[in-house]
Design an enzyme around this catalytic site. Sequence first.
Site, short mmCIF file in Angstrom:
data_model
loop_
_atom_site.label_atom_id
_atom_site.label_comp_id
_atom_site.label_asym_id
_atom_site.label_seq_id
_atom_site.Cartn_x
_atom_site.Cartn_y
_atom_site.Cartn_z
N ARG A 283 -25.63 23.18 0.30
CA ARG A 283 -25.02 24.11 -0.36
C ARG A 283 -24.12 23.93 -1.29
O ARG A 283 -22.92 23.42 -0.77
CB ARG A 283 -24.49 25.25 0.70
CG ARG A 283 -23.87 26.62 0.13
CD ARG A 283 -22.30 26.54 0.70
NE ARG A 283 -22.18 26.71 2.09
CZ ARG A 283 -20.76 26.61 2.34
NH1 ARG A 283 -19.87 26.23 1.76
NH2 ARG A 283 -20.81 26.78 3.71
N HIS A 287 -19.72 28.97 1.02
CA HIS A 287 -20.46 29.89 1.85
C HIS A 287 -20.77 31.31 1.27
O HIS A 287 -21.99 31.70 1.11
CB HIS A 287 -19.98 29.92 3.02
CG HIS A 287 -20.44 30.96 3.94
ND1 HIS A 287 -21.70 31.02 4.59
CD2 HIS A 287 -20.05 32.38 4.38
CE1 HIS A 287 -21.99 32.13 5.15
NE2 HIS A 287 -21.00 32.82 5.22
N TYR A 296 -12.09 22.52 2.64
CA TYR A 296 -12.83 21.81 3.91
C TYR A 296 -13.87 20.84 3.57
O TYR A 296 -14.31 20.21 4.59
CB TYR A 296 -13.52 22.64 4.94
CG TYR A 296 -14.50 23.83 4.09
CD1 TYR A 296 -15.71 23.37 3.88
CD2 TYR A 296 -13.95 25.17 3.74
CE1 TYR A 296 -16.84 24.09 3.52
CE2 TYR A 296 -15.03 26.06 3.16
CZ TYR A 296 -16.43 25.36 2.75
OH TYR A 296 -17.27 26.47 2.34
#
Lengths: 390, 326
Positions: A283, A287, A296
Site C-alpha cells: 500500500r 491506510h 510509522y
Amino acid sequence: MTVESTAARKTTRRSSGTKRTASASAGAKKSQTSEPELVQLLTPEGERVQHPDYDIDLSADELRGLYRDMVLTRRFDAEATSLQRQGELGLWASLLGQEAAQIGSARALRDDDYVFPTYREHGVAWCRGVDPANLLGMFRGVNHGGWDPNSNNFHLYTIVIGSQTLHATGYAMGVAKDGADSAVIAYFGDGASSQGDVAESFTFSAVYNAPVVFFCQNNQWAISEPTEKQMRVPLYQRAQGFGFPGVRVDGNDVLACLAVTRWALERARRGEGPTLVEAFTYRMGAHTTSDDPTKYRADEEREAWEAKDPILRLRAYLEREGHADAAFFDALEEESETLGKRVREAVRSMPDPDHMAIFENVYADGHALVDEERAQFAAYQASFADGEVK
Amino acid sequence: MAVQKLPLAKALNESLRKALESDPKVLIMGEDVGKLGGVFRVTDGLQKDFGEDRVIDTPLAESGIVGTAIGLALRGYRPVVEIQFDGFVFPAYDQIVTQLAKMHARALGKIKLPVVVRIPYGGGIGAVEHHSESPEALFAHVAGLKVVSPSTSSDAYWMLQQAIQSDDPVIFFEPKRRYWDKGEVDTEAIPGELHKARVAREGSDLTLAAYGPMVKVCLEAAAAAQEEGKSVEVLDLRSMSPIDFDTIQTSVEKTRHLVVVHEAPVFYGSGAEIAARITERCFYHLEAPVLRVGGYHAPYPPARLEEEYLPGLDRVLDAVDRSLAY
C-alpha cells in the site's frame, strides 16, 4: 502493431530456479515476509517469465485492457484522494500500489461469480462495472452503500474487518447447494487475517468444500502495524492447516494475479473447494486519508516498492513487446482525465439524502416504532414555518 | 386432528418441520442440530428426514454460524440458526449487530436478510455459567432486528414460522425453562400477528406485562391476587421489538396500574423502555408509577442462588401491592 503477430511471439523464458528477481530480496529479512514461493510472470523490469504451474497466454488486446484498467483505477483513486483533501469526501481509502492485485484477480472472474470486497476494492468494483461515482457515496456521507449488490454481483463495501469472508463463505455454500458452477471471491487484508471471522471462514469453507477464493492483499501494513505484528508464519501457509491450498503471488504483477486467481476459481468450480491467494503487495499511500504513514514507516521502504510499481512494469512489457504505441498511451491519458473530471463532477453534484431517508429500509416488513418516529420527525419538520429544518 | 397438546420444545420442532416442508429454501444450522437434534432436542429428527443439506451441523463457531447464514440469505436461502445457549451468542454479536441488522438499509433495500437466530434463554433450570442469561434488550436496542419470545406451545409453533417467513432478521428467544410445559397447538388455526401482544388474562385493577418465561409466573401471581380480591390483567407481550404499546396502553387506561416483569436485569432493560413510553402515553391515567420487577445488576448467579435472583410469585405480588398502595 498487429495483435496476432505480437501475441504469437515467444516470451522470454527464464531458468526455473527458485531465485526470482532482485526485488525478491527486499522483504527477505523477516520470515513472515520472505518470498520463497512468490508466483511471478512479469518482473519489476517488465520481463516476461514463466512459471511451471501458473502460466497464462494473453493477447495484446487483453494486455492493453489490463493496463487500461490499472491506469484508470489509479486515476480514479487519485481523484478521490484529492476530493477528500478538498473537503468533498469525509474519508478515502486509497488503493495506490494495489492495482495489479485487484485488476488481475477481478479480470479472472466471470459475470456470474460473486465478489465480497472490503472497502478498498475500487479496482475490483471497476472491473465489475460498478460506476466509480457510486463508490464515493459512503465516503461522502450520503449513504452506507450506494449500489445494488446483485446488479454487478459485487457486494457492499464492508468496514468491519474480516466480516465479509464469512458472508462469502455462506454465499458459496449456497452456490454449491444450488448446483451452480460459479465461484465466490472474498477480499481482505493482512490485518484481517488476525480476525476470528477469517479463521472461521477458513474452517467453514473447508468443512463444506465451499467454492470460494480467499484473496488476501498483503499490503504489509494494517494502518500503522506491520505484518510482523500480525503473524509469525507466511500468510499463505495458513491455508494448509485448514486443509486447502495457499499460494503467494507477486501482488504487483497483474499477469500472475490473473493466472493464480483464474486457477483458484477453476478449482472452486470443479468442486475442489477453497483456495487462499496471498497477493504480496504494498500500500503506497496511507491506510486512509486519516493516517500519516510518515509517522510509522521509512521512506526507503516505499521507495523500494515504487521500483516494483505494477503499472510501470506492465507498461515496460507492453513497450518492449511492441504491444502498445504512443497513440494508445496518449489516448489513455486523455481517457483518464475525462474519468477524473467526471468523478469530480459526480461527487460535487451528489445530492444530500432526503431527511426522511433516516427511516427508510430499516426493516423490510416495517416496524411500529420506526413508523411512530417517522411520523414524529415529519411533524417536527412540518412545524417549521418555512417548511425546512436547518 | 389439528389440535394437539405439545410441550413447547416439541411445538418448535413441529414448526421447523412445517417450515422445512413448505419452503425448500429454509435451512437449519447450528451446533449439534443434526443427529443429536440439539441439546434441547428442538431439531430432533429433522436431519434424518430432511438430510444434511437442509439441517446442517456446523463447526463450533458462533460468528461463523451467523456470518455464513448471512451469506446464504444473500444467495436466496432462509437460514434458521440455533445458538446453543444465551451466553454463547456473544461471539456472534458482532455479525448480528454490525452486519445482519444493517445490511438491508445499507443496500437501500435492494437485498433482504431473512435470517432467524434461535436462542434458548433465561434461567430456572439449574445450569452453569453462561447458560441462563436474558440478553433480549441488547438485541431490541439494535435497529434492523426484530426480537420476539413465545410463552406458549401455540405461540412457539406459529411465531417461529412467522419469523421464518419474515424478510427481516428475527432474534427468536425461546424460554428454555418452559420447553417441557405442555400446551394446545392448533396447526390449522389462523395465527395472530407476530408482533401483537396478547391479553393472557383479563383484569381491572392492575396490568402485569411480561413475555417469555415470566408470563406463567405472572398468571400465577394474578390467580393468587384474585384470592385476595384483586383483579389483575396479564399481558403477554410476545414481541420486544417492536413492542405493541397500543395493547399495553389500552390495558393501562383501564387498570391505571402497570407492573412490568422480566428475568433480565431491570437496569436499562425492556421494563425501562415500557415504563417510559407508557408514562408518556398514559400520564393522566396512571395512579402509580410504572414498577419493574426483574433481575439485579449483577452477573447471573450460580444455580443455587437463581431462585433469589429470578422474579418469583412473591416479588411480583409485592410489586402489585406497592403499585395498588399509591
